[in-house]
Scaffold this motif. Structure first.
Motif, short mmCIF file in Angstrom:
data_model
loop_
_atom_site.label_atom_id
_atom_site.label_comp_id
_atom_site.label_asym_id
_atom_site.label_seq_id
_atom_site.Cartn_x
_atom_site.Cartn_y
_atom_site.Cartn_z
N SER B 7 0.84 -1.20 0.00
CA SER B 7 0.00 0.00 0.00
C SER B 7 0.88 1.25 0.00
CB SER B 7 -0.93 -0.01 1.23
OG SER B 7 -0.17 0.06 2.42
N PRO B 8 0.37 2.34 -0.58
CA PRO B 8 -0.86 2.41 -1.35
C PRO B 8 -0.67 1.83 -2.74
CG PRO B 8 0.22 4.52 -1.42
CD PRO B 8 1.06 3.65 -0.54
N LYS B 9 -1.75 1.64 -3.48
CA LYS B 9 -1.65 1.15 -4.85
C LYS B 9 -1.14 2.26 -5.77
CE LYS B 9 -2.32 -1.68 -8.36
NZ LYS B 9 -1.54 -2.93 -8.54
N TYR B 10 -1.61 3.49 -5.52
CA TYR B 10 -1.20 4.64 -6.32
C TYR B 10 -0.71 5.73 -5.37
CZ TYR B 10 -3.86 2.26 -9.93
OH TYR B 10 -4.35 1.33 -10.81
N LEU B 11 0.41 6.35 -5.72
CA LEU B 11 0.99 7.38 -4.87
C LEU B 11 1.60 8.46 -5.75
CD1 LEU B 11 1.65 8.21 -1.94
CD2 LEU B 11 3.76 6.88 -2.15
N PHE B 12 1.36 9.71 -5.36
CA PHE B 12 1.92 10.82 -6.10
C PHE B 12 2.90 11.55 -5.19
CE2 PHE B 12 -0.75 10.48 -9.76
CZ PHE B 12 -1.87 9.85 -9.27
N ARG B 13 4.04 11.88 -5.73
CA ARG B 13 5.08 12.53 -4.94
C ARG B 13 5.45 13.86 -5.57
NH1 ARG B 13 11.46 11.01 -4.45
NH2 ARG B 13 11.61 12.77 -5.88
N LYS B 14 5.56 14.87 -4.75
CA LYS B 14 6.03 16.16 -5.23
C LYS B 14 7.55 16.16 -5.23
CE LYS B 14 2.06 18.80 -3.60
NZ LYS B 14 1.61 19.92 -2.72
N GLU B 15 8.11 17.00 -6.03
CA GLU B 15 9.56 17.15 -6.09
C GLU B 15 10.09 17.44 -4.69
OE1 GLU B 15 10.28 16.81 -10.36
OE2 GLU B 15 11.61 16.83 -8.62
N GLY B 16 11.16 16.74 -4.29
CA GLY B 16 11.78 17.02 -3.00
C GLY B 16 11.18 16.29 -1.82
N TYR B 64 17.14 5.25 -2.36
CA TYR B 64 16.14 4.47 -1.64
C TYR B 64 16.68 4.06 -0.28
CZ TYR B 64 14.18 3.75 -6.35
OH TYR B 64 13.66 3.92 -7.61
N SER B 65 15.76 3.81 0.68
CA SER B 65 16.17 3.24 1.96
C SER B 65 15.09 2.27 2.42
CB SER B 65 16.39 4.34 3.01
OG SER B 65 15.18 5.00 3.30
N THR B 79 13.51 8.44 -1.46
CA THR B 79 13.95 9.74 -0.96
C THR B 79 14.03 10.76 -2.09
OG1 THR B 79 16.32 9.48 -1.27
CG2 THR B 79 15.35 8.47 0.70
N SER B 80 14.20 12.00 -1.71
CA SER B 80 14.32 13.08 -2.69
C SER B 80 15.59 12.93 -3.54
CB SER B 80 14.30 14.44 -2.00
OG SER B 80 15.35 14.52 -1.05
N ALA B 81 16.52 12.09 -3.07
CA ALA B 81 17.75 11.86 -3.82
C ALA B 81 17.53 10.98 -5.05
CB ALA B 81 18.80 11.21 -2.91
N GLN B 82 16.38 10.33 -5.10
CA GLN B 82 16.07 9.50 -6.27
C GLN B 82 15.50 10.43 -7.33
OE1 GLN B 82 15.55 7.40 -9.22
NE2 GLN B 82 16.43 6.24 -7.52
N LYS B 83 16.26 10.65 -8.39
CA LYS B 83 15.91 11.70 -9.35
C LYS B 83 14.82 11.30 -10.33
CE LYS B 83 18.79 14.43 -7.51
NZ LYS B 83 18.23 15.43 -6.55
N PHE B 105 4.95 -12.35 -4.97
CA PHE B 105 4.90 -10.92 -5.18
C PHE B 105 3.61 -10.31 -4.66
CE2 PHE B 105 8.53 -9.82 -7.83
CZ PHE B 105 8.97 -11.08 -8.24
N GLY B 106 3.71 -9.04 -4.23
CA GLY B 106 2.52 -8.25 -3.97
C GLY B 106 1.96 -7.72 -5.29
N GLU B 107 0.91 -6.93 -5.18
CA GLU B 107 0.24 -6.43 -6.37
C GLU B 107 0.86 -5.15 -6.91
OE1 GLU B 107 -1.38 -9.35 -7.34
OE2 GLU B 107 -2.63 -7.80 -8.26
N GLY B 108 1.85 -4.63 -6.22
CA GLY B 108 2.58 -3.48 -6.73
C GLY B 108 2.01 -2.14 -6.32
N SER B 109 2.88 -1.13 -6.38
CA SER B 109 2.50 0.25 -6.10
C SER B 109 3.02 1.13 -7.22
CB SER B 109 3.11 0.73 -4.77
OG SER B 109 2.56 0.05 -3.67
N TRP B 110 2.13 1.99 -7.74
CA TRP B 110 2.52 2.93 -8.78
C TRP B 110 2.91 4.24 -8.11
CZ3 TRP B 110 2.88 1.70 -13.88
CH2 TRP B 110 2.20 0.55 -14.32
N LEU B 111 4.11 4.71 -8.39
CA LEU B 111 4.56 5.99 -7.86
C LEU B 111 4.77 6.95 -9.02
CD1 LEU B 111 5.62 7.87 -5.63
CD2 LEU B 111 7.88 6.83 -5.93
N THR B 112 4.17 8.12 -8.90
CA THR B 112 4.29 9.14 -9.95
C THR B 112 4.77 10.44 -9.32
OG1 THR B 112 2.47 8.15 -11.19
CG2 THR B 112 3.10 10.40 -11.76
N VAL B 113 5.74 11.06 -9.95
CA VAL B 113 6.20 12.37 -9.49
C VAL B 113 5.41 13.45 -10.22
CG1 VAL B 113 8.13 13.98 -9.44
CG2 VAL B 113 8.49 11.56 -8.98
N VAL B 114 4.87 14.40 -9.42
CA VAL B 114 4.07 15.47 -10.03
C VAL B 114 4.76 16.82 -9.80
CG1 VAL B 114 1.91 14.23 -9.81
CG2 VAL B 114 2.68 15.69 -7.94
#
Lengths: 111, 114
Positions: B7-16, B64-65, B79-83, B105-114
């Motif tokens: 979890s979560p299945k979908y996640l949005f991350r802001k820069e930094g 990553y950590s 982390t923010s270090a992952q460009k 395997f789990g069902e996966g998580s989609w991470l998107t940078v916005v």
């Protein structure tokens, strides 16, 4: 690092036809596994073949292993639309801990 | 039912920003893994853990950590270090080290940078 490479990258067939996917790898292995991934989902284990085995069957699946050529093939007989997915081979090199996945073959079965 | 829950299945991350992806398994497996998958590509190993309180870097650990404080849990922090973090992340486990053992395997998580 060692990696299995699947061939072809993509395959489109009609329902009822057989589908064959190939995997080549670079170094000696203990085992080779095949996994399936439906779009946007996790991978599911299909079959494992050990380095001292040459062929293995599971339902409509047949896997062969040729260690002299460092290659394996996955045959799906009498394919169905539900077989549409990506198929990955995964290898464990001798003495190693990590399982290394190839880039996969995308199979599309047309109804 | 036994399995791996991400979890979560979908996640949005802001820069930094740092974000954490959760992974829980109730299979009583010792080994756990995090993989990254880019569209149309194979899986690349980020981190793996063979036992509680121990983990090792995979092929693409930079940015990553992870932690492994409990047998059933293996969270991944991007982390923010992952460009270039936009990708599909897969958590997995196996009863022992992966050679010769089925990886679940789990069902996966989609991470998107916005």
């Amino acid at each position: 690092s060692q990696q299995g490479e699947e061939d072809p990258q993509a395959l489109s067939i009609q329902e009822g036809e057989n589908a064959t996917m190939n995997c080549s790898y670079k170094t000696s292995i203990n085992n080779l596994q095949w996994y399936r991934q439906n779009s946007g989902r996790g991978l599911v284990h299909l079959i494992l073949i050990r380095s001292n085995e040459r062929e293995k069957h599971s339902g409509r699946l047949r896997v062969t292993l040729d260690t002299s050529k460092k290659s394996s093939s996955l045959l799906i007989t009498a394919s169905r639309a539900a077989d549409t997915a990506s198929y990955f081979c995964a290898t464990d090199n001798t003495g190693g801990f990590k399982t290394i996945f190839g880039a996969g073959t995308r199979l599309f079965v047309k109804a | 039912d036994g399995g791996i829950t991400q979890s979560p299945k979908y996640l949005f991350r802001k820069e930094g920003q740092n974000v954490t992806l959760s992974c829980e398994q109730n299979l009583n497996h010792d080994a756990m893994y995090w993989y990254r998958q880019d569209p149309g590509q194979g899986l690349r190993l980020i981190y793996y853990s063979q036992i509680v309180n121990d983990f090792q870097k995979g092929d693409i650990a930079e940015g990553y950590s992870v932690s492994r404080e409990k047998k059933e849990s293996f969270p991944l922090t991007v982390t923010s270090a992952q460009k270039n973090p936009t990708a599909f992340y897969l958590c997995a486990s196996s009863s022992q080290g992966s050679p010769g053992n089925t990886i679940y395997f789990g069902e996966g998580s989609w991470l998107t940078v916005v």
